[in-house]
Design a protein around this motif. Structure first.
Motif, short mmCIF file in Angstrom:
data_model
loop_
_atom_site.label_atom_id
_atom_site.label_comp_id
_atom_site.label_asym_id
_atom_site.label_seq_id
_atom_site.Cartn_x
_atom_site.Cartn_y
_atom_site.Cartn_z
N HIS A 1 0.82 -1.21 0.00
CA HIS A 1 0.00 0.00 0.00
C HIS A 1 0.85 1.26 0.00
O HIS A 1 0.34 2.35 -0.20
CB HIS A 1 -0.95 0.02 1.20
N GLY A 2 2.13 1.13 0.21
CA GLY A 2 3.03 2.27 0.25
C GLY A 2 3.02 2.96 1.60
O GLY A 2 2.21 2.65 2.47
N LYS A 3 3.93 3.91 1.76
CA LYS A 3 4.03 4.63 3.03
C LYS A 3 3.19 5.89 2.98
O LYS A 3 2.28 6.05 3.76
CB LYS A 3 5.50 4.96 3.33
N GLY A 4 3.48 6.78 2.09
CA GLY A 4 2.71 7.99 1.85
C GLY A 4 2.04 8.60 3.06
O GLY A 4 2.61 8.69 4.14
N THR A 5 0.78 9.01 2.89
CA THR A 5 0.01 9.64 3.97
C THR A 5 -0.70 8.63 4.86
O THR A 5 -1.26 9.00 5.88
CB THR A 5 -1.03 10.61 3.40
N GLY A 6 -0.71 7.38 4.45
CA GLY A 6 -1.33 6.33 5.26
C GLY A 6 -2.78 6.05 4.92
O GLY A 6 -3.42 5.21 5.56
N ILE A 7 -3.33 6.73 3.92
CA ILE A 7 -4.74 6.54 3.57
C ILE A 7 -5.00 5.11 3.07
O ILE A 7 -5.95 4.46 3.50
CB ILE A 7 -5.20 7.58 2.53
N LEU A 8 -4.15 4.63 2.16
CA LEU A 8 -4.35 3.28 1.63
C LEU A 8 -4.12 2.23 2.71
O LEU A 8 -4.85 1.24 2.78
CB LEU A 8 -3.45 3.01 0.43
N PHE B 1 7.80 -5.99 8.91
CA PHE B 1 8.81 -5.39 9.78
C PHE B 1 9.89 -4.65 8.99
O PHE B 1 10.38 -3.61 9.41
CB PHE B 1 9.44 -6.48 10.65
N PHE B 2 10.26 -5.19 7.84
CA PHE B 2 11.34 -4.60 7.04
C PHE B 2 10.84 -3.56 6.04
O PHE B 2 11.65 -2.83 5.47
CB PHE B 2 12.11 -5.70 6.29
N ASN B 3 9.54 -3.50 5.80
CA ASN B 3 8.97 -2.55 4.85
C ASN B 3 7.58 -2.16 5.32
O ASN B 3 6.61 -2.85 5.01
CB ASN B 3 8.92 -3.15 3.45
#
Length: 84
Positions: free
Chosen positions: A42-49, A70-72
């Motif tokens: 989902h990626g890091k970004g803003t956390g919406i996803l 844990f690693f990503n």
């Protein structure tokens, strides 16, 4: 990547509504294929996803547990309940 041969769903560029549908279908399809471990990116970004993915997983009766990798922290590891 530790989960090299694990089925993966990449949600980069998706919106919340499409994410909900894709996650539900991905979990159901892997349940039917008897895959117990999957990864959702989902990626890091803003956390919406991430928040949307975790809301869907909390409500899904086929999900045994899930946690951030844990690693990503841009991906979530999901354990699907055993089929039959």
């Amino acid at each position: 990547m530790i989960f090299k041969n694990t089925p993966t769903l990449d949600l980069h560029g998706m919106d919340r509504e499409i994410t909900k549908v894709l996650v539900k279908e991905f979990i159901y399809d892997n349940y039917r294929m008897k895959n117990q471990k999957v990864v959702i990116i989902h990626g890091k970004g803003t956390g919406i996803l991430k928040k949307t993915v975790h809301e869907v997983l909390k409500r899904d009766r086929l999900v045994e547990k899930f946690y951030l990798d844990f690693f990503n922290i841009g991906s979530t590891v999901v354990t699907i309940k055993k089929n039959g």
